[in-house]
Design an enzyme around this catalytic site. Structure first.
Site, short mmCIF file in Angstrom:
data_model
loop_
_atom_site.label_atom_id
_atom_site.label_comp_id
_atom_site.label_asym_id
_atom_site.label_seq_id
_atom_site.Cartn_x
_atom_site.Cartn_y
_atom_site.Cartn_z
CE LYS A 23 -3.34 -0.21 3.01
NZ LYS A 23 -4.74 -0.41 2.59
NE ARG A 93 -6.17 3.75 5.13
CZ ARG A 93 -7.39 3.44 4.70
NH1 ARG A 93 -7.68 2.22 4.34
NH2 ARG A 93 -8.32 4.38 4.60
N GLY A 102 -5.40 -11.57 9.79
CA GLY A 102 -5.02 -11.64 11.20
C GLY A 102 -4.25 -10.42 11.67
CG MET A 104 -4.77 -3.25 14.06
SD MET A 104 -3.90 -1.93 14.87
CE MET A 104 -3.91 -0.73 13.54
NE ARG A 337 -7.05 -3.62 -4.01
CZ ARG A 337 -7.64 -4.01 -2.89
NH1 ARG A 337 -6.92 -4.40 -1.87
NH2 ARG A 337 -8.95 -3.98 -2.77
CG HIS A 453 -18.42 -46.07 -12.18
ND1 HIS A 453 -19.58 -45.66 -12.80
CD2 HIS A 453 -17.75 -46.84 -13.06
CE1 HIS A 453 -19.61 -46.18 -14.01
NE2 HIS A 453 -18.52 -46.91 -14.19
CB SER A 770 3.73 -42.10 -17.48
OG SER A 770 2.73 -41.12 -17.33
CB CYS A 838 -0.39 -39.81 -17.08
SG CYS A 838 -0.08 -41.28 -16.09
CE1 TYR A 858 3.50 -37.74 -21.05
CE2 TYR A 858 5.71 -38.19 -21.83
CZ TYR A 858 4.52 -38.63 -21.30
OH TYR A 858 4.35 -39.96 -21.01
#
Lengths: 888, 888
Positions: A23, A93, A102, A104, A337, A453, A770, A838, A858
């Site tokens: 910020k 801030r 969490g 402030m 931002r 399934h 694989s 895979c 791959y």
């Protein structure tokens, strides 16, 4: 002289995020761009760390630096903090390098006390407003800085409302609020053991210390540990002059995006309110106006805002999300931002910005969140529509579907074929339901997990599925299901969203997959960048066709077991399994051979010479058999209702065989190559079918397919040696018989920890590996996916014990480590070995990036995820380059 | 000049096993000791390798060297190979460094041809003998050297018998045999495409080449690959002058041991035959005589033999197994090697030889096969008795038991209490059967594997068990079981042997455990040598007591779940599991608390300050619940037979809960710390019970127990962090409440591959690790023990795909590698961490040695295996020292 702990906004820049927080760095950047930002300064993250090191004391020099910067701010503002007639108010801030729950957040209106509140009343001409601001300040300060239980303030407000006999806070009068200020101060004194600090500078120091202290709040510490963020970063503190958007009709406040974050269109987009405070826009108390209307209400400020937004976008070369306030005609920017956006918008913005010359192709590719892309590849619920969710199951297969509820596969098949849209609702599906699944728009089950399934088949078909929705109670007899108070009968329409797991009553409008030119551009640019191949997991020519459309460069996993599960074949498969000896089994296999050959011919033809990796039969045989409990219940019923001896005997024979094949832990039982080693005739049939298909396709098309035969679940090199021997023998027999020559490769899945640990040995007998990271995750973590998701794993995710679902994002420290070991050992012994993945991780961006870093050749994923994998593979290259750059 | 390829026996020694093979080296050693050995020479293993390298050609110089040594042998013998009147005959035998199946063994009587057979007939005065020797030589030579199908010779013999109208080979006359010689030669010529070589030197060269070639026979190659024996060793070839024990009553032959291999007694032990060939002794055609009688038959040779045996034992300092032949009064030694012996003999011989000053304590400890020791620790079948095995199941818990068959636990408990010996026979046992198991002598199940309920409980109790004997068909209703053609009714007596898995009808005499002074000496000497601790796995004070007697130095694994399974507690445990919420569950836990505390007090008292590692609840909850299929069948029955609504509803509620807790793969489901994290009240109760027990024992005895609390199934460091937090919190509460201080440790099992791979992280929160190698084997190999043993794993062992059962002997390359990684990573981050093993591998010698090499601090095993672990741990030290010595 110590370190410099405080930076005026004019002294910072966006490159100083580590020191000034996100910020603060952006406020400084805007200040230096000449964009109007309220005056202020940032106390560095280093000051926060020094505060901790000094035992929760301001480090030497900090108090003086703050005093100097405060004086400069007061001078610039022409006001003084806490001054009775013309008070300067500030916000305090936090602002770390990464935003973090969490910690402030904010204290507004700091500088108010019994004297300066009068000045504020005079300035604004609104005593009620001034005292409301004051009591809010005390409440916020008391709660977050002095750590008093917030409920006490809420109780006091309730009491005040009752006393004043009003219903809402905003009906309290200035006098009521004055009284509340007094009550709040008493609460503070009683609970915190000290009085509210009237001295504004004391207020400021206490607020700064509270922000520092919140860096070590338990929730923030836990968060950092989970996300591997160093405790040494610290948070910065921004002290900013308060500006007010509620000073009359020439004032206002709003939030805006530099482009439409939903569509990506280059247009003015945002909301604002005249004569209002920032929190009013967010809280939705008043109806906000579209930013487009602002040029009528506040023409000069509007023109200035549009100019600032253009400047910011050109400067940041990225869509910005901003907050602004107009105080008496004067525009102030409070934040900028990078803006969050939908997948569609991300794609369009990236392509447009490249077109505008703002960014390079590489940047465009890097800008699109690969994980989001999945949204675009399935029909989805119209995000503009509202709807009620009656229950949520597992998001087993993405996309949304609308249709009439049916409760059995025959009805689904019949109605589906006649053109109706149906949703098949079952306790669980089985191979017997395939014909219904094919005709249904989607499937909803009350049982079964992500690998049930229904889930596996639906994902394979690219069809939406919600599984394990255990709140629904299905009564197939009565042709209805209930969920909570709702009863849904056959023929009623529901909508299921497989992307979220939501189930909705009635029809919700869907939007089609959003594959457009922009989308095509991004993935094609990605192809120019990536070095890793992208294949698909496809079991049918239809899947293969779809995957090729999405850019797949081959098939990395063709599962043969689903081919066994079609209704026409299941009886033959059962015959094979029930066979009492090799001869009977071989007869059943003879019947399956031409069917399997046909399957492979279709796939080879579709893939037109691209590599096709076919995995031999993998699952435990009992998956093909009827449910044991149901059988036993049926036998009991037959016995008690006078069923024929023959019927009972037949079922008892089946039950005996099912019992003998039943396993305590089928995941760790007789499956994979353990089948092929014990009953080689099964694998021999499959290899024969593969090579006969290859020879037939070669003859028909003149070009040979690239055949890769994969042996599943190898744990010992000796297993692969034998199965390779069998495969090569049968291949050579077929090729000799056909009088032709076709290259083929033989390899294995690495899906057991032992295989990973001994990969060097195993690579002696493999042309390729694989990594089956689904099963490797199950065994490495000891997580049965069926038993973890929706149960303890869900609890672990909720509780933050694991950061992400290891079945979605690869567990880099555990499973990933084993993959890396296997890559190193196999490349060392067999440098030519081809390595791929895979598991479903092959379609998840972070996992794809891991695969790139691990050096795989791959990844292979479901057809619908191929574009996503192409993009992630390119981003992995870009991230790597950046890393090389920054460490150089 | 090339290498020297041939050594006369006088040129070698026992240290040359690598070059001359075991047999050749020992023949040479005996020759040099002046012990009578027939003349001969050894062709080296290097010649074998050179033969392979040269493309199956004799390497340069070999033929000449053989010729020279043959000439020397002929001269010494005063005979010539193949000489018509006084032929020298030789045997050709292979002899590698390690004995190896699949290699060519022996060709006897080489040197015979149509001429020399006449010489042999003249020498022996027995034409029939000479031609029988000749046809045997051709048969053996044809089969092993010329690779002709042996069946053809057998068929020819059958034809000859028919023609001669006799029933047995030994009834064939000299004429018949002469005819057979002719027939054999024709077979050879037809099948091998060349005639039988009449030239004795050609015979010799061909036999040598055949031995060389058999080194590369497929079976030998496979064997070497499996046992990791290098292909470069090669085999030696021994050419030895034939001597004949059948040259009259002053001739004979026999085998002997220098001590009794059954008892270890120092006495003359062996068998011999007068006027016989070696094969007659082995084949059992004639009844052999005890060696003690030989001094009457052959007094001089006997005296000489006893003297030779003494010399050999003094020289080898080890019990020897010898073969000898006496030809016309002259003793010849044909072989000596270290003799195999029973465990009891091994112990006695080792202790005696130390007493005789022959060997050191270290050698004595090294001499006893730790694996065999298990034989001595349970009652066992008398090895001298014969019996019929009707079926064989899994050897689930060692030792043998005799008793009357009963089919339910109540009967077992009742009859057992009244003093009868009973064997409980069940399809499978469940927690409901515990009272029956306690009273039974042993248990036999037709279902379930090595980790079934019956197996685990029986091993814990040190009671024999045969499980998964799937040939038996139990009819509980009819109170009988059948196996094959036998029917066994309740009350019939059977014997089960849990060491082999054998089931025997009727009573077989048992011999008691053989723990004697010699046994004590060996394990005490082992204690002086070993560096690794030995603890026990014990769940009850009785087990703990037994283990202390066997020398356990602490408890490495105290499982708390078996405590939950006693009949008095199971209802409360079920209440806990069926509880709908935390409050109900806590109430049930409150009831369990004092019971658990009592358990721990008993154990702490028994262990008198030795460390006690207690594992918190580990198994999936549904293990404590009824069988789902049985429940569903019962519900169906109640429905169809008019059961009450309330009964049905009650069972349906139970079924619903069982269904919701049922898991596809319970091994990988909600168990271990996943229970404690989701329902912390369970672990809180257990920790409370442990520390209250510790405080109570401290108060009572004045000494605090050494408490180690172990969290099971950790995969993520965060899991242990939380459970450690819970444990420490509850411990401190209890200690503060009791106003005392007791040291305690908190650690975890390493039993998941992820835990092993991330052990460094996990060690941040652990005072100790205990490797749970049972489960680590299951997950690393993907082998569910219940589904592997008796199924595919048995097939794998039979087929040689795996060398040894990985649940018995730790899989060093896979599981072992993960253990080593975890040891390294945890010691690096947490050097003080204590590391042990508590899987069943902790009681298996090879695995114990691995644990020593891996640097573990202790192993823990079942009480009955403690002595074995003590011995193996000492042997690991000795092996390590020797390794250091030989590589220096």
């Amino acid at each position: 002289m110590g370190k410099k702990f405080v930076y005026d906004f004019s002294e910072g820049s966006r490159d100083m995020k580590a020191l000034l927080g996100g910020k603060g760095a952006n406020l400084a950047e805007m200040t230096n761009l000449g964009i109007p930002v309220p005056g202020g300064f940032t106390i560095t993250t280093e000051a926060c760390i020094a505060y901790g090191v000094a035992g929760k004391q301001f480090p030497e020099g900090l108090a003086e630096e703050v005093a100097d910067h405060l004086a400069a701010l007061e001078e610039k503002a022409g006001k003084k903090l806490g001054q009775a007639d013309n008070p300067l108010l500030v916000s305090v801030r936090s602002g770390a390098k990464f935003s973090m729950p969490g910690m402030m957040d904010t204290v507004l209106n700091l500088g108010l006390n019994d004297e300066s509140v009068q000045g504020l009343a005079a300035q604004t001409g609104d005593e009620r407003f001034a005292f409301d601001a004051y009591r809010r300040f005390i409440q916020m300060f008391g709660k977050v800085v002095m750590e008093v239980d917030g409920q006490l303030f809420e109780d006091a407000i309730s009491a005040e409302r009752e006393k004043a006999d009003v219903s809402f806070d905003n009906e309290l009068s200035a006098e009521d609020l004055k009284e509340l200020v007094g009550t709040f101060k008493q609460i503070l004194e009683r609970e915190a053991g000290r009085s509210f600090p009237d001295d504004p500078r004391e207020q400021l120091d206490m607020a700064i210390a509270a922000v520092f202290g919140s860096w070590d709040a338990p929730r923030a510490v836990t968060y950092r540990r989970h996300y591997n963020i160093s405790d040494d970063l610290g948070t910065a503190v921004n002290v900013v002059m308060m500006v007010f958007g509620n000073m009359g009709d020439d004032s206002g406040t709003g939030v805006a995006f530099t482009r439409n974050p939903s569509t990506g269109e280059k247009e003015i987009f945002g909301d604002y309110l005249v004569n209002a405070q920032g929190e009013d826009v967010v809280a939705g108390i008043r109806k906000t106006k579209k930013l487009a209307e602002m040029k009528d209400d506040l023409p000069q400020a509007c023109e200035k805002l549009i100019q600032v937004m253009h400047t910011l976008e050109q400067h940041y070369r990225e869509m910005q999300d901003i907050e602004f306030t107009i105080e008496k005609g004067q525009l102030y920017m409070l934040q900028t931002r990078d803006g969050k956006r939908t997948a569609a918008a991300a794609v369009k913005i990236a392509v447009d910005m490249f077109g505008e010359g703002l960014i390079s192709k590489e940047e465009a590719v890097a800008r699109v969140d690969a994980g989001q892309l999945d949204q675009l590849l399935h029909p989805m619920l119209d995000p503009a529509k509202e709807y009620d969710v009656v229950t949520t199951g597992l998001n087993a297969s993405p996309g949304a579907a609308v249709g009439k509820v049916v409760f059995d596969a025959d009805t689904a098949a019949a109605r589906g074929k006649s053109g109706e849209s149906v949703i098949l609702v079952r306790w669980e599906t089985s191979p017997d339901d395939i014909h219904g699944l094919i005709q249904a728009q989607g499937v909803l089950t009350s049982h079964g997990g992500m690998t049930s399934h229904a889930a596996v088949v639906a994902r394979g078909m690219g069809k939406p599925a919600v599984c394990g929705a255990d709140q629904i109670r299905i009564s197939e007899e009565d042709r209805r299901f209930t969920v909570g108070e709702h009863t849904i009968s056959e023929g009623d329409i529901i909508t299921i969203d497989g992307t979220t797991g939501n189930v909705i009553l009635g029809a919700v409008e869907l939007v089609p997959p959003q594959i457009n030119e922009n989308f095509q551009s991004i993935v094609e640019w990605a192809d120019q960048i990536r070095t890793m191949g992208v294949r698909t997991n496809a079991d049918t020519p239809e899947d293969a066709e779809k995957a090729r459309e999405f850019g797949a460069e081959g098939i990395g996993l063709c599962r043969t077991e689903h081919m066994f599960m079609t209704p026409g074949r299941l009886p033959i498969v059962r015959e094979m399994i029930m066979a009492s000896g090799t001869r009977e089994r071989s007869a059943a296999l003879e019947n399956l051979l031409p069917m399997q050959q046909g399957d492979f011919e279709g796939i080879f033809e579709t893939m037109q010479g691209l590599p096709v990796t076919i995995r031999l039969l993998d699952p435990p045989l009992h998956e093909f058999l009827p449910d044991y409990t149901e059988l036993m219940v049926e036998i009991e019923r037959l016995k008690l209702t006078g069923g024929s001896e023959a019927d009972i005997a037949e079922r008892e024979a089946v039950a005996a065989r099912v019992r003998s094949l039943k396993e305590m832990n089928p995941m760790l039982g007789t499956r994979g190559c353990r089948l092929g080693i014990q009953w080689p005739e099964i694998y021999e049939m499959q290899v024969r079918a593969i090579m006969q298909a290859a020879a037939a396709v070669q003859k028909k098309t003149g070009a040979a397919p690239q055949v890769e035969i994969m042996i599943p679940l190898v744990g010992y090199a000796e297993e692969l040696r034998r199965m390779r021997g069998l495969t090569v023998r049968v291949c050579e027999e077929v090729l000799a018989g056909a009088g032709t020559a076709i290259d083929y490769k033989v390899g294995t899945m690495i899906e057991l920890p032992r295989a990973a640990v001994t990969a060097g040995h195993i690579s002696d007998y493999a042309d390729f590996f694989s990594f089956g990271t689904n099963d490797l995750t199950q065994t490495t973590l000891g997580f049965s996916r069926d038993d973890a998701e929706g149960k303890f794993l869900t609890y672990y995710l909720d509780e933050g014990i694991v950061q992400s679902n290891p079945f979605e994002t690869i567990d880099v420290n555990g499973v990933g480590k084993l993959v890396e070991m296997a890559v190193d050992a196999s490349r060392e012994k067999n440098p030519g070995i081809k390595l791929g993945v895979c598991g479903e991780h092959g379609g998840e961006p972070d996992s794809v990036k891991f695969c790139h870093r691990a050096g795989l050749n791959y990844v292979s994923c479901s057809p619908y995820r191929v574009p996503l994998a192409r993009l992630a593979a390119a981003q992995a290259v870009l991230e790597e380059k950046r890393m090389v750059f920054t460490t150089a």
